[in-house]
Write an enzyme that holds these catalytic residues in place. Structure first.
Site, mmCIF file in Angstrom:
data_model
loop_
_atom_site.group_PDB
_atom_site.id
_atom_site.type_symbol
_atom_site.label_atom_id
_atom_site.label_comp_id
_atom_site.label_asym_id
_atom_site.label_seq_id
_atom_site.Cartn_x
_atom_site.Cartn_y
_atom_site.Cartn_z
ATOM 1 N N TYR A 24 -4.278 -5.314 11.918
ATOM 2 C CA TYR A 24 -5.307 -4.254 12.055
ATOM 3 C C TYR A 24 -6.112 -4.169 13.212
ATOM 4 C CZ TYR A 24 -4.017 -3.055 7.220
ATOM 5 O OH TYR A 24 -3.248 -2.716 6.075
ATOM 6 N N HIS A 102 -2.198 6.428 11.188
ATOM 7 C CA HIS A 102 -2.347 4.887 10.494
ATOM 8 C C HIS A 102 -2.311 4.012 11.512
ATOM 9 C CE1 HIS A 102 -1.314 6.349 6.512
ATOM 10 N NE2 HIS A 102 -0.430 7.172 6.998
#
Ligand code: CA2
Length: 157
Positions: A24, A102
């Site tokens: 991430y 996303h």
């Protein structure tokens, strides 16, 4: 009056930058908010930015965006992308131009992440650009909304 874009973030995104940086990245959710504020300012938008770990709270915020006449909705539904018909219904009911973001490319991950219920109601979907995806969504919303309001161009006979 400035136009308002709601940026909503789903469960566990409060952990951005604190765990799994290989997946991430190292930017925090506060960094995402700063990025959104700067990008929105460039387009003359105000931002309302929230994160919640609760499905109902996210649905309430989508209703609020509609009631307050938001210009667009940008949402990273996180894990609820792959499970929540209720979130899909809220986005559909809002009638707002919605852009799904996303951080990761969900299509290169586990098969259960390849499908998002929310995508069925999204005007556009951006994934795999890290947190820059939020900036791209704001740019995309601005471009689409500007073209929607542009006077019709003459076509050659
Ligand atoms: O890539 C994305 O943005 C996701 O929406 C992130 C969700 C995941 O369930 C989706 O499939 C794809 C997970 C959000 C959790 O975020 C964390 C961030 C740092 C550390 C742990 C979790």
């Amino acid at each position: 009056m400035a136009k308002t874009v709601y940026v909503l973030n789903g469960p566990n995104l409060n952990l951005l930058g604190t765990r799994e940086p290989e997946k991430y990245g190292s930017a925090s959710l506060a960094d995402v908010e700063r990025l959104c504020l700067a990008r929105a300012k460039a387009h003359g938008f105000d931002i309302v930015f929230h994160q919640s770990n609760h499905e109902g709270a996210l649905i309430d915020l989508i209703h609020e965006a509609r009631e307050r006449g938001a210009t667009a909705l940008i949402i990273n539904p996180a894990g609820y992308s792959h499970t929540s018909v209720a979130l899909l219904d809220a986005v559909l009911a809002s009638g707002l131009p919605t852009f799904e973001v996303h951080v990761t490319n969900i299509h290169t991950r586990e098969p259960f992440r390849h499908h998002s219920y929310v995508s069925a109601a999204a005007r556009g979907v951006i994934c795999g650009f890290g947190i820059e995806g939020y900036g791209l969504a704001i740019d995309g919303a601005a471009a689409l909304l500007a073209s929607a309001h542009a006077p019709a161009r003459k076509t050659r006979a």
